[in-house]
Design an enzyme around this catalytic site. Structure first.
Site, PDB file in Angstrom:
ATOM      1  N   SER A  76       0.637  -1.177  -0.174  1.00 22.48           N
ATOM      2  CA  SER A  76       0.226  -0.067  -0.009  1.00 22.48           C
ATOM      3  C   SER A  76       0.940   1.224   0.068  1.00 22.48           C
ATOM      4  O   SER A  76       0.300   2.484  -0.079  1.00 22.48           O
ATOM      5  CB  SER A  76      -0.945   0.021   0.949  1.00 22.48           C
ATOM      6  OG  SER A  76      -2.007  -0.904   1.039  1.00 22.48           O
ATOM      7  N   ASP A 131     -10.374  -6.412   0.193  1.00 26.51           N
ATOM      8  CA  ASP A 131     -10.077  -5.416   0.992  1.00 26.51           C
ATOM      9  C   ASP A 131      -9.430  -6.001   2.247  1.00 26.51           C
ATOM     10  O   ASP A 131      -9.956  -7.143   2.767  1.00 26.51           O
ATOM     11  CB  ASP A 131     -11.194  -4.326   1.333  1.00 26.51           C
ATOM     12  CG  ASP A 131     -10.380  -3.103   1.864  1.00 26.51           C
ATOM     13  OD1 ASP A 131     -10.319  -2.219   0.891  1.00 26.51           O
ATOM     14  OD2 ASP A 131     -10.158  -3.019   3.168  1.00 26.51           O
ATOM     15  N   HIS A 144     -15.126  -0.358   4.291  1.00 23.60           N
ATOM     16  CA  HIS A 144     -14.831   1.003   4.868  1.00 23.60           C
ATOM     17  C   HIS A 144     -16.071   1.792   4.625  1.00 23.60           C
ATOM     18  O   HIS A 144     -16.214   3.042   4.928  1.00 23.60           O
ATOM     19  CB  HIS A 144     -13.593   1.525   4.266  1.00 23.60           C
ATOM     20  CG  HIS A 144     -12.406   0.916   4.402  1.00 23.60           C
ATOM     21  ND1 HIS A 144     -11.519   1.212   5.500  1.00 23.60           N
ATOM     22  CD2 HIS A 144     -11.741  -0.131   3.722  1.00 23.60           C
ATOM     23  CE1 HIS A 144     -10.451   0.652   5.283  1.00 23.60           C
ATOM     24  NE2 HIS A 144     -10.510  -0.378   4.503  1.00 23.60           N
ATOM     25  N   CYS A 189      -7.556   2.062   2.088  1.00 28.34           N
ATOM     26  CA  CYS A 189      -8.771   1.197   1.540  1.00 28.34           C
ATOM     27  C   CYS A 189      -8.386   0.662   0.118  1.00 28.34           C
ATOM     28  O   CYS A 189      -8.122   1.181  -0.749  1.00 28.34           O
ATOM     29  CB  CYS A 189      -9.899   2.204   1.396  1.00 28.34           C
ATOM     30  SG  CYS A 189     -11.295   1.233   0.411  1.00 28.34           S
TER      31      CYS A 189
END
Length: 631
Positions: free
Chosen positions: A330, A369, A375, A388
């Site tokens: 990420s 996710d 989320h 996210c």
């Protein structure tokens, strides 16, 4: 007397003998004259016609040119801490022609000083390469006790003596070994490529790290001695001497205090830390763990020790900071978010609903996710703050792999950083063309989605990710990372900074997009819902950061990742990128902990402690409010 021999016969014999004698005498005289003429002709040729040539040859036979190796330049960190030095070294040398019985001498020496089979093997190999009138080293790096032990027995060993020289030494041992590197004996392959004049008398050369990259600067200039020798090649006296010029000292951008802390914080973990000054590209820290002691490599590491290092499961010889290729996870989300804003695929207020998974139209496969429950409605800022995945699946699909590749390449993804240390790898920023060239396969839509969260084919090195983070901190201005700061003349002591290496700036049309992405990264650390909020407490400066967790292996659709049941070396890699202060960055870094599971808990605390140390050593100027509170 024989009555048959008459007086007449006697007279005839005498006359014949006299005539024969005269003929022989004349022939001898003629031969002597011919030889004298030939000798005179030869003397005229040697002394007159070829005088200049043979005078030169005679002089060369009498005078030998001896190369004087220069002292290698020293290496310091940015604060003047010595990292590589030259220390006096004593070796036991033998002049073979002066030793009556070599085997007997070797056996007697082994009773006084420890001499291994490896020492003997090296000695016999060098014995074949050198003149018997020159000293051949038998034992290197004698201790003071060993020198003293031999000195007492010196009269017993004609042709054997202790020779003094200098040897490269790394006083901090394994610390920063992957950045500094080490020197070693010149190999036959290297010798064939080197300038024989420059390296006459030199036995060592830089093998890795800055020792290799700055070999020309550190090596110096060879000196020369004209030595009168006898017919056996023994030195009689020095006729002329041109002293060698020592190599220049090298000052690094490396902050050894920060390096010590980085390596200690990684501890027993496998991992890397790369920290950069965004304003110059200067490398403040380049840590790769585990490391190794470079000192045994200087004069030749023994086979068993090298085998242990090269086959160790943790690969201590491997430079993870420059050569380790890992999915970035990420940590790429701020860059992809910036690309989405710049290419008008999203606006700051656009919202996507995250139910905990994403599916492509017409497909049942769920791209999950990290948060199973989802989320909810997420805009770009929240997507970065909470990391996210579903938001970035959507954004990656909207951008497409080709535009995604082109934009990320602006930050150096998929290319070498250009650091002044050899050996770095480029990583991979995939595209349709890349996959066709590499695998001869088409690109699939689902592969674009996982590139959007830093998985799949995407691979980066810790240094590459740190350089991209520095470019983001600098709002697009890039610098190639630089280990070396400046070179110092060993005589004048003048320190001359080396030139910076500015790169091509990242073109961003809408400058406000920088602020939007950086503000979101600040909330990753300082916001109530940020994934790295644990390191944002009790802090006197602002960090912009992003956590990352990179899968080591794929999980099937209906399987659940259970860290407790996964082998340690199959657990996720932990990442954290950051720069600070967010509004005027002075340090940018990437922290990787192999199989550390979570970036927030394994990597982010390391970054916080490193930044605390950095700003403790380099205090930030006080704000107006702070000045008012502390008059």
């Amino acid at each position: 007397m024989d009555p048959r021999i008459t007086a007449k016969d006697q007279i005839r014999d005498t006359l014949r003998e006299t005539r024969l004698h005269r003929q022989r005498l004349l022939a001898a005289l003629l031969l002597t004259m011919v030889l004298i003429v030939a000798l005179i002709a030869r003397l005229v040729y040697l002394q007159v016609i070829s005088n200049e040539r043979f005078t030169t040859l005679s002089q060369d036979n009498r005078i030998s040119i001896v190369a004087l190796p220069p002292a290698r330049g020293l290496i310091y960190d940015r604060n003047g801490v010595l990292l590589a030095q030259n220390l006096p070294s004593f070796s036991l040398e033998i002049v073979p022609e002066q030793v009556p019985n070599l085997n007997k001498t070797l056996a007697a020496l082994r009773e006084i000083i420890p001499i291994s089979d490896t020492d003997l093997k090296r000695f016999r190999k060098m014995l074949k390469q050198k003149r018997t009138s020159n000293g051949v080293p038998l034992r290197l790096r004698l201790s003071e006790e060993e020198v003293a032990a031999f000195a007492v027995n010196r009269p017993r060993f004609p042709g054997v003596d202790v020779a003094a020289s200098v040897a490269r030494h790394y006083p901090l041992g394994a610390l920063a070994v992957h950045a500094i590197g080490y020197v070693g004996r010149i190999s036959e392959d290297e010798l064939a490529k080197l300038d024989a004049t420059d390296y006459s008398g030199t036995t060592h050369i830089g093998k890795t790290g800055v020792e290799k990259s700055y070999e020309e600067l550190l090596h110096g200039t060879v000196g020369v001695e004209q030595v009168e020798t006898n017919a056996q090649g023994r030195r009689l006296r020095i006729l002329k001497r041109t002293p060698p010029r020592a190599g220049q000292n090298l000052y690094l951008n490396l902050d050894i205090r920060l390096q010590i802390l980085a390596e200690s914080l990684l501890g027993e973990n496998r991992g890397a830390v790369a920290a950069i000054d965004p304003k110059t590209g200067g490398v403040l820290t380049l840590a790769s763990m585990p490391g190794y002691d470079p000192n045994p490599f200087v004069n030749g590491i023994d086979v068993d020790t090298y085998k242990t290092l090269s086959t160790h499961i943790d690969r201590p010889l491997y430079n993870r900071a420059l050569r380790g290729l890992y999915p970035p996870g990420s940590t790429v989300k701020p860059f992809i978010g910036l690309g989405g804003l710049e290419m008008n695929q999203v606006t700051p207020s656009d919202s996507k609903f995250c139910p905990g998974f994403f599916t492509l139209s017409g497909h049942n496969h769920r791209y999950r996710d990290w948060k199973k429950s989802g989320h909810g409605a997420v805009d770009l800022e929240r997507a970065i703050v909470e990391s996210c995945d579903v938001y970035f699946y959507n954004l990656a699909q909207a951008l497409g792999i080709d535009r995604l590749h082109d934009f990320m390449s602006r930050f150096g993804f998929g290319a070498k950083t250009g650091i002044d240390v050899d050996g770095e790898l480029a990583g991979v920023m995939p595209s349709r063309d890349w996959k066709r060239r590499s695998y001869n396969q088409p690109w699939f839509p689902g592969e674009t989605l996982i590139v959007g969260i830093g998985q799949g084919y995407t691979l980066v090195t810790p240094l590459q990710l740190a350089e991209a983070t520095a470019a983001l901190a600098n709002r697009g201005q890039r610098f190639a990372p630089r280990m070396a700061y400046g070179a110092q003349d060993p005589i004048s002591q003048k320190l001359t900074p080396l030139p910076l290496a500015p790169g091509q700036a990242v073109p961003i049309v809408q400058s406000a997009n920088w602020r939007r992405v950086i503000d979101a990264m600040v909330k990753v650390v300082h916001g109530d819902r940020g994934t790295a909020r644990g390191i944002g407490r009790d802090i006197g400066y602002t960090i912009a950061g992003k956590t990352g967790t990179a899968q080591v292996f794929s999980i099937k659709q209906n399987e659940k990742y259970d860290e407790a049941t996964v082998a340690e070396r199959l657990r996720d890699h932990a990442w954290f990128i950051a720069f600070a202060p967010a509004d005027d960055p002075r340090i940018a870094m990437a922290v990787l902990v192999e199989n550390g599971s979570h970036g927030a808990t394994a990597a982010a605390p390391i970054a916080r402690k490193l930044m605390d140390r950095y700003f403790a050593d380099h205090p930030l100027p006080q704000t107006a409010a702070q000045q008012a509170a502390n008059p």
